[in-house]
Scaffold this active site. Structure first.
Site, mmCIF file in Angstrom:
data_model
loop_
_atom_site.group_PDB
_atom_site.id
_atom_site.type_symbol
_atom_site.label_atom_id
_atom_site.label_comp_id
_atom_site.label_asym_id
_atom_site.label_seq_id
_atom_site.Cartn_x
_atom_site.Cartn_y
_atom_site.Cartn_z
ATOM 1 N N SER A 67 0.798 -1.236 0.000
ATOM 2 C CA SER A 67 0.000 0.000 0.000
ATOM 3 C C SER A 67 0.829 1.284 0.000
ATOM 4 O O SER A 67 0.260 2.375 -0.057
ATOM 5 C CB SER A 67 -0.964 0.004 1.181
ATOM 6 N N LYS A 70 -0.045 3.659 -2.692
ATOM 7 C CA LYS A 70 -1.080 4.691 -2.561
ATOM 8 C C LYS A 70 -0.492 6.092 -2.383
ATOM 9 O O LYS A 70 -1.207 7.085 -2.565
ATOM 10 C CB LYS A 70 -2.017 4.356 -1.412
ATOM 11 N N SER A 130 -6.321 3.567 3.902
ATOM 12 C CA SER A 130 -5.716 2.736 2.858
ATOM 13 C C SER A 130 -6.755 1.963 2.049
ATOM 14 O O SER A 130 -6.580 0.790 1.731
ATOM 15 C CB SER A 130 -4.714 1.762 3.489
#
Length: 395
Positions: A67, A70, A130
């Site tokens: 993640s 992101k 997230s």
């Protein structure tokens, strides 16, 4: 021909004061300072203002970013907001591919099919909790498809000159051709902080509530009162292990960015990140050595409509040093050519300033023209040609 090419020369300007800093060479500034031992496959500690790498282990090793991806997704969104292409108040309709049920067992903000959600909420859902579903919703809204959005992400990879990063998803779930490195993630983090300060504030928010579901930010260091961490992003998959990009400031406004990747435990990524950040603050200081636009020196110019040019830097310059060593730095400037010749444009690099500590070069920075110098008149250039011919003869 009035212009001639002259050999490069070094002009010494020895000073105990810091004049024009830049990125330092980590192995030179560390000297006898031992780096901490971390339980991570790869890590880096970078000073935000100077760009100095203070400590690193395999910083260019390609890893699954999870993640942390992101961060780039958020950058694309933030830049679109900055350019006015979208607005925080825009309403996005959640499509089939962004429906929260498509992401079982992974992080999400629990979007419902056909639900209408603001860009502001979706962006918070990406950064704070997230949300994989929020990433897809925003990608489709901004670019029309995930593929188009991913292409934009990779264009920023090229713009940032990232050597070990390629994205194949908007959310970071493992994909064989998707990778990044600790160094590249630190650079992405620095771009978010520098280019998108309003978006960076979101990274400090500790929780987010949507659809009556309250979720905490997974960056546990935001709650740690012994160190002032105000971002950035966590990541985890089975292949990636536990990742964390963290940024913190101290009372002197020194900002450090740490990246740990491939840590074996959830809590371990916080422990290792804190260890890095505290070590950096304990052993180094960063100084603002020169303000943008401040004149370092004036230099003679030939063939121009002006006989002198002011030299300096167009952006604030910083230097990172071991604590207590500021007065020991010596500097000299070096011009690219023995004689400066018009035309010169504002911001043009004409040389560099070199810094030494204990006889070793630790840093250099480009020396820039602070103003334009256009070509002079025919007679002025003829006179300068005569002057340089005589100078060159005697040299």
């Amino acid at each position: 021909m009035f212009k001639q090419v002259y050999r490069k020369t070094k002009l010494a300007l020895i000073s105990s004061m810091l004049i024009l800093p830049t990125n330092l060479m980590a192995e030179e500034i560390q000297h006898s300072i031992s780096t901490p031992q971390l339980n991570a496959q790869t890590y880096i500690l970078m000073d935000y203002h100077s760009g100095t790498v203070l400590a690193a282990l395999n910083p260019d090793q390609r890893q699954y970013p999870a993640s942390l991806t992101k961060m780039m997704t958020s950058y694309v969104i933030g830049d679109a907001l900055k350019q006015g292409k979208i607005n925080n108040s825009d309403i996005v309709t959640v499509g089939e591919s962004a429906w929260g049920k498509n992401f079982p067992g992974s992080s999400k903000m629990f979007l419902n099919l056909n639900q209408q959600v603001s860009v502001a909420d979706l962006h918070r859902g990406i950064v704070i909790v997230s949300g994989n579903d929020a990433c897809v919703a925003m990608a489709e809204y901004i670019a029309g498809s995930e593929k188009n959005f991913i292409d934009t992400m990779n264009r920023y990879v090229a713009d940032f000159n990232l050597k070990n990063t390629h994205f194949e998803t908007v959310h970071g779930l493992d994909s064989e051709g998707q990778y990044s490195s600790a160094r590249d993630m630190a650079i992405i983090g620095s771009h978010i902080i520098r280019d998108l300060p309003d978006e960076y504030k979101i990274y400090a928010e500790k929780e987010f509530t949507f659809n009556k579901i309250k979720q905490p930010n997974r960056n546990g260091l935001l709650w740690d009162k012994t160190i002032h961490v105000d971002g950035m992003k966590t990541g985890h998959t089975d292949k990636a292990g536990y990742n964390l990009v963290a940024s913190a400031v101290n009372k002197d406004n020194m900002r450090l960015i740490s990246v740990v990747m491939g840590v074996p435990t959830y809590k371990g990524r916080e422990i290792e990140s804190k260890k890095l950040l505290q070590w950096g603050f304990a052993n180094f200081d960063t100084f603002k050595a020169l303000e943008a636009g401040k004149i370092v020196l004036e230099q003679k110019v030939y063939y121009g409509d002006s006989s002198k040019v002011e030299l300096g830097v167009l952006q604030d310059a910083f230097i990172t040093l071991p604590k207590g060593r500021q007065a020991d730095v010596k500097a000299r400037y070096e011009l690219e050519n023995k004689y400066l010749e018009a035309p010169l444009t504002k911001g043009q690099t004409v040389g560099k300033v070199i810094y030494q500590l204990d006889g070793k070069t630790i840093a250099d920075i480009n020396l820039q023209a602070m103003n334009d110098v256009k070509e002079g008149s025919f007679f002025g250039k003829a006179w300068d040609w005569l002057v340089l011919t005589v100078k060159n003869f005697f040299n």
